[in-house]
Design a protein around this motif. Structure first.
Motif, PDB file in Angstrom:
ATOM      1  N   ILE A 154       0.841  -1.203   0.000  1.00  0.00           N
ATOM      2  CA  ILE A 154       0.000   0.000   0.000  1.00  0.00           C
ATOM      3  C   ILE A 154       0.877   1.254   0.000  1.00  0.00           C
ATOM      4  CG2 ILE A 154      -1.726   1.306   1.321  1.00  0.00           C
ATOM      5  CD1 ILE A 154      -2.669  -1.516   2.399  1.00  0.00           C
ATOM      6  N   LEU A 155       1.887   1.248   0.880  1.00  0.00           N
ATOM      7  CA  LEU A 155       2.766   2.427   0.969  1.00  0.00           C
ATOM      8  C   LEU A 155       3.482   2.663  -0.370  1.00  0.00           C
ATOM      9  CD1 LEU A 155       4.308   1.901   4.535  1.00  0.00           C
ATOM     10  CD2 LEU A 155       2.681   3.668   3.846  1.00  0.00           C
ATOM     11  N   ALA A 156       3.935   1.580  -0.976  1.00  0.00           N
ATOM     12  CA  ALA A 156       4.649   1.731  -2.254  1.00  0.00           C
ATOM     13  C   ALA A 156       3.710   2.307  -3.315  1.00  0.00           C
ATOM     14  CB  ALA A 156       5.202   0.380  -2.703  1.00  0.00           C
ATOM     15  N   GLU A 157       2.474   1.839  -3.330  1.00  0.00           N
ATOM     16  CA  GLU A 157       1.525   2.326  -4.343  1.00  0.00           C
ATOM     17  C   GLU A 157       1.229   3.812  -4.132  1.00  0.00           C
ATOM     18  OE1 GLU A 157      -2.092   0.040  -4.851  1.00  0.00           O
ATOM     19  OE2 GLU A 157      -2.795   1.388  -6.418  1.00  0.00           O
ATOM     20  N   VAL A 158       0.985   4.200  -2.874  1.00  0.00           N
ATOM     21  CA  VAL A 158       0.676   5.619  -2.617  1.00  0.00           C
ATOM     22  C   VAL A 158       1.879   6.491  -2.974  1.00  0.00           C
ATOM     23  CG1 VAL A 158      -0.014   7.336  -0.900  1.00  0.00           C
ATOM     24  CG2 VAL A 158      -1.031   5.040  -0.832  1.00  0.00           C
ATOM     25  N   ARG A 159       3.078   6.036  -2.576  1.00  0.00           N
ATOM     26  CA  ARG A 159       4.278   6.824  -2.907  1.00  0.00           C
ATOM     27  C   ARG A 159       4.379   7.058  -4.409  1.00  0.00           C
ATOM     28  NH1 ARG A 159       7.410   3.312   0.338  1.00  0.00           N
ATOM     29  NH2 ARG A 159       7.195   4.110   2.442  1.00  0.00           N
ATOM     30  N   SER A 160       4.163   6.012  -5.185  1.00  0.00           N
ATOM     31  CA  SER A 160       4.335   6.199  -6.629  1.00  0.00           C
ATOM     32  C   SER A 160       3.211   7.073  -7.200  1.00  0.00           C
ATOM     33  CB  SER A 160       4.462   4.852  -7.344  1.00  0.00           C
ATOM     34  OG  SER A 160       3.201   4.283  -7.515  1.00  0.00           O
ATOM     35  N   LEU A 161       2.030   6.998  -6.617  1.00  0.00           N
ATOM     36  CA  LEU A 161       0.939   7.862  -7.099  1.00  0.00           C
ATOM     37  C   LEU A 161       1.244   9.329  -6.809  1.00  0.00           C
ATOM     38  CD1 LEU A 161      -2.115   5.685  -6.005  1.00  0.00           C
ATOM     39  CD2 LEU A 161      -1.534   6.330  -8.352  1.00  0.00           C
ATOM     40  N   VAL A 162       1.752   9.593  -5.613  1.00  0.00           N
ATOM     41  CA  VAL A 162       2.063  10.975  -5.243  1.00  0.00           C
ATOM     42  C   VAL A 162       3.187  11.499  -6.147  1.00  0.00           C
ATOM     43  CG1 VAL A 162       2.947  12.459  -3.390  1.00  0.00           C
ATOM     44  CG2 VAL A 162       1.220  10.707  -2.876  1.00  0.00           C
ATOM     45  N   GLN A 163       4.167  10.630  -6.383  1.00  0.00           N
ATOM     46  CA  GLN A 163       5.265  11.037  -7.282  1.00  0.00           C
ATOM     47  C   GLN A 163       4.749  11.328  -8.684  1.00  0.00           C
ATOM     48  OE1 GLN A 163       8.353   8.094  -7.085  1.00  0.00           O
ATOM     49  NE2 GLN A 163       9.078   8.931  -5.134  1.00  0.00           N
ATOM     50  N   ALA A 164       3.746  10.579  -9.095  1.00  0.00           N
ATOM     51  CA  ALA A 164       3.182  10.776 -10.439  1.00  0.00           C
ATOM     52  C   ALA A 164       2.263  11.998 -10.489  1.00  0.00           C
ATOM     53  CB  ALA A 164       2.428   9.531 -10.874  1.00  0.00           C
ATOM     54  N   GLY A 165       2.047  12.653  -9.341  1.00  0.00           N
ATOM     55  CA  GLY A 165       1.290  13.903  -9.349  1.00  0.00           C
ATOM     56  C   GLY A 165      -0.151  13.798  -8.872  1.00  0.00           C
ATOM     57  N   TYR A 166      -0.578  12.633  -8.431  1.00  0.00           N
ATOM     58  CA  TYR A 166      -1.956  12.522  -7.918  1.00  0.00           C
ATOM     59  C   TYR A 166      -2.086  13.341  -6.636  1.00  0.00           C
ATOM     60  CZ  TYR A 166      -3.132   9.180 -11.463  1.00  0.00           C
ATOM     61  OH  TYR A 166      -3.388   8.603 -12.687  1.00  0.00           O
ATOM     62  N   GLU A 186       1.083   6.026   8.724  1.00  0.00           N
ATOM     63  CA  GLU A 186       2.257   5.898   7.842  1.00  0.00           C
ATOM     64  C   GLU A 186       1.976   6.463   6.448  1.00  0.00           C
ATOM     65  OE1 GLU A 186       4.895   2.603   7.867  1.00  0.00           O
ATOM     66  OE2 GLU A 186       4.158   1.892   9.815  1.00  0.00           O
ATOM     67  N   VAL A 187       0.774   6.240   5.949  1.00  0.00           N
ATOM     68  CA  VAL A 187       0.456   6.777   4.613  1.00  0.00           C
ATOM     69  C   VAL A 187       0.507   8.308   4.666  1.00  0.00           C
ATOM     70  CG1 VAL A 187      -1.272   6.949   2.775  1.00  0.00           C
ATOM     71  CG2 VAL A 187      -0.962   4.778   3.956  1.00  0.00           C
ATOM     72  N   ALA A 188      -0.023   8.877   5.762  1.00  0.00           N
ATOM     73  CA  ALA A 188      -0.065  10.348   5.881  1.00  0.00           C
ATOM     74  C   ALA A 188       1.341  10.944   6.012  1.00  0.00           C
ATOM     75  CB  ALA A 188      -0.934  10.744   7.063  1.00  0.00           C
ATOM     76  N   GLN A 189       2.323  10.116   6.391  1.00  0.00           N
ATOM     77  CA  GLN A 189       3.695  10.639   6.510  1.00  0.00           C
ATOM     78  C   GLN A 189       4.430  10.694   5.172  1.00  0.00           C
ATOM     79  OE1 GLN A 189       5.901   8.671   9.719  1.00  0.00           O
ATOM     80  NE2 GLN A 189       3.975   8.604  10.861  1.00  0.00           N
ATOM     81  N   ILE A 190       3.829  10.128   4.160  1.00  0.00           N
ATOM     82  CA  ILE A 190       4.460  10.183   2.832  1.00  0.00           C
ATOM     83  C   ILE A 190       4.531  11.651   2.395  1.00  0.00           C
ATOM     84  CG2 ILE A 190       4.131   9.587   0.382  1.00  0.00           C
ATOM     85  CD1 ILE A 190       2.959   6.903   1.367  1.00  0.00           C
ATOM     86  N   GLU A 191       5.721  12.048   1.932  1.00  0.00           N
ATOM     87  CA  GLU A 191       5.891  13.459   1.582  1.00  0.00           C
ATOM     88  C   GLU A 191       5.218  13.806   0.260  1.00  0.00           C
ATOM     89  OE1 GLU A 191       9.754  15.215   1.906  1.00  0.00           O
ATOM     90  OE2 GLU A 191      10.039  14.146   3.821  1.00  0.00           O
ATOM     91  N   GLY A 192       4.777  15.047   0.170  1.00  0.00           N
ATOM     92  CA  GLY A 192       4.147  15.489  -1.074  1.00  0.00           C
ATOM     93  C   GLY A 192       2.874  16.250  -0.758  1.00  0.00           C
ATOM     94  N   ASP A 193       2.399  16.960  -1.782  1.00  0.00           N
ATOM     95  CA  ASP A 193       1.224  17.792  -1.594  1.00  0.00           C
ATOM     96  C   ASP A 193      -0.005  17.019  -2.049  1.00  0.00           C
ATOM     97  OD1 ASP A 193      -0.246  20.010  -1.004  1.00  0.00           O
ATOM     98  OD2 ASP A 193       0.041  20.922  -2.979  1.00  0.00           O
ATOM     99  N   PHE A 194      -0.585  16.270  -1.146  1.00  0.00           N
ATOM    100  CA  PHE A 194      -1.782  15.497  -1.484  1.00  0.00           C
ATOM    101  C   PHE A 194      -2.684  15.415  -0.270  1.00  0.00           C
ATOM    102  CE2 PHE A 194       1.009  12.410   0.496  1.00  0.00           C
ATOM    103  CZ  PHE A 194       0.174  11.482   1.110  1.00  0.00           C
ATOM    104  N   ARG A 195      -3.952  15.070  -0.504  1.00  0.00           N
ATOM    105  CA  ARG A 195      -4.812  14.817   0.639  1.00  0.00           C
ATOM    106  C   ARG A 195      -5.284  13.373   0.628  1.00  0.00           C
ATOM    107  NH1 ARG A 195      -9.769  18.940  -0.842  1.00  0.00           N
ATOM    108  NH2 ARG A 195     -10.746  17.645  -2.398  1.00  0.00           N
TER     109      ARG A 195
END
Ligand code: SAH
Ligand code: SF4
Ligand code: F3S
Length: 445
Positions: free
Chosen positions: A182-194, A223-232
């Motif tokens: 789950i963490l890996a998927e969210v990280r890559s989504l945030v990196q992709a701009g979601y 843990e998901v909320a600690q992923i860096e990036g501008d997302f909600r």
């Protein structure tokens, strides 16, 4: 020229997301998307069976393809999702619609490529349904069409057996995805701009209950909320029997987490809640709302409500109305009870006649609409941050949602999709807000 696919989706967010995975499979096979039936080489129905009308919709739309299939015999028609998982349903579908080429289920949609290949080789109908869920399949990359929003599964299936509900029968036992995945998927989504991630499960609060996922829900959310990036970050659905203070504390700790809980109450009467096998009382539900608002005063709650459940008296119904007034929901999805074969409630005494069900749903909808309208009107004159999702061609306005899911419309000269925008609300219309972009605020990319 590449072959084209068209997917028709019914049902919940989980199904919508599964259609993205089905699209992913078809894209990798070389198909490209088309929005119409007419020029498609394969049409996939991803069905829902939560209520009778969901099934009727699918029946109607599948039936309407008879002519097209006759004109174009090489067209592949595939039916999958929750409906085909129902006992005896594939037989009914076969009889009603002999022109269906492939039937698969919600528990084996990952096999679609193999089934299509088989169909092309064997030239006969291919039916492949799994009765019980297998291991979670991790490697089906979805073809997402919902930018800037992205859905991420955290659990599949359901163990709760609410007495009216067919989901546990068609979706199998609850399985939790491993935290790392789950963490890996969210990280890559945030990196992709979601910009908005929604964690999905029938009862997110029981995430990790079998002890092998690597976290419970509160820990996962943290843990998901600690992923860096501008997302909600959002999550749904919460079940009142398992919703707890740990989750609320995590919500409070992170600005990224929307202060909204979708907490289906179903009924305001303890007699009905017990018959529904919901395993909480009206009092416990109200305590949870109080607990949430004690920690997060501006928190909002949305809900699902069923009227006309077997045995529901006018008094029971009025208790639901009373609860709706007490809680002050941001919005509520209201349903007439629909009998589902195989569920416990289907054989209960006291099935409610249609005219009484209709009367209750109309009164409830009226109440809910009045309350949400009043709530929206309070926004006029205030500033609201929304995430712009789309351009509404009909209205000629951009549209987005605030953290509570309320829709905001506005004018913009530049493409605002995927941007967080501050709106000054000038008008409220039902659940929709209209506003002007606040000047001199820095636009957040
Ligand atoms: N897992 C979620 C949502 C399940 S389906 C939950 O537990 O709340 C979404 C909503 O459909 C349910 O909350 C319920 O209100 C409604 N629903 C489910 N089965 C139904 C039925 N047989 N008749 C009418 N509404 C139903
Ligand atoms: Fe259905 Fe209840 Fe499971 Fe929700 S929690 S999917 S309503 S059985
Ligand atoms: Fe969802 Fe309908 Fe299946 S609500 S889980 S698509 S029965």
């Amino acid at each position: 020229m590449s072959q084209k696919y068209h997917i028709v989706t019914y049902g919940c967010q989980m199904n919508v997301h599964e259609s993205e995975k089905i699209a992913g499979i078809l894209q990798r096979m070389g198909y490209t998307e088309t929005a119409q039936n007419d020029d498609a080489d394969i049409i996939v129905f991803n069905t829902c069976c939560i209520r009778e009308n969901a099934e009727n919709h699918a029946f109607g739309n599948i039936g309407a393809l008879k002519k097209l299939k006759k004109q174009k015999p090489e067209l592949i028609i595939a039916v999958g999702g929750c409906m085909t998982q129902e006992k005896g349903k594939t037989e009914i579908l076969k009889k009603k619609f002999p022109f269906i080429d492939i039937m698969f289920g919600a528990l084996n949609f990952e096999e679609l490529e193999t089934l299509i290949t088989r169909k092309k080789q064997e030239k006969k109908k291919v039916i492949s349904i799994r009765e019980t869920a297998g291991e979670i399949v991790e490697n089906v990359e979805p073809y997402r069409t919902s930018y800037p929003n992205a859905w991420v599964n955290i659990t599949y299936g359901c163990n709760n057996f609410c007495s009216y509900c067919i989901v546990p029968y068609v979706r199998g036992r609850e399985r939790s995805r491993k935290k790392e995945h789950i963490l890996a998927e969210v990280r890559s989504l945030v990196q992709a701009g979601y910009k908005e991630i929604t964690l999905l499960g029938q009862n997110v609060n029981s995430y990790g209950a079998n002890g092998t996922a690597g976290a419970n829900f509160a820990q996962l959310l943290d843990e998901v909320a600690q992923i860096e990036g501008d997302f909600r970050l959002r999550f749904m659905t919460s079940h009142p029997k398992d919703f707890n203070e740990d989750v609320v504390k995590v919500m409070k700790k992170h600005d990224k987490i929307c202060k909204l809980v979708h907490l289906p109450v179903q009924s305001g009467s303890n007699t009905i809640l017990s018959a529904m096998n919901r395993r909480y009382t009206r009092e416990k539900y109200l305590q949870e709302i109080q607990m949430l608002r004690a920690h997060i005063p501006n928190a909002e709650v949305t809900t699902d409500i069923i009227v006309g459940f077997p045995g529901e008296t006018e008094e029971d119904y009025l208790l639901t109305e009373d609860l709706v007034k007490q809680v002050d929901f941001a919005s509520a999805f209201t349903f007439v009870y629909s009998k589902r074969q195989g569920t416990k409630a289907a054989t209960m005494d006291g099935q409610i006649p249609e005219d009484i069900q209709k009367d209750r749903i109309m009164r409830l909808v009226e109440l809910v609409n009045t309350l949400t309208r009043q709530k929206s009107e309070k926004y006029v004159g205030k500033n609201v941050r929304i995430l712009c999702e789309d351009y509404d061609k009909k209205k000629g306005l951009y549209m987005g949602r605030d953290e509570f899911g309320r829709m905001g419309y506005f004018e913009s000269e530049t493409d605002a999709v995927g941007k967080f925008v501050d709106l000054h609300i000038t008008k409220a219309n039902g659940i929709s807000l209209y506003g002007e972009r606040v000047k001199n605020t820095e636009e957040k990319e």
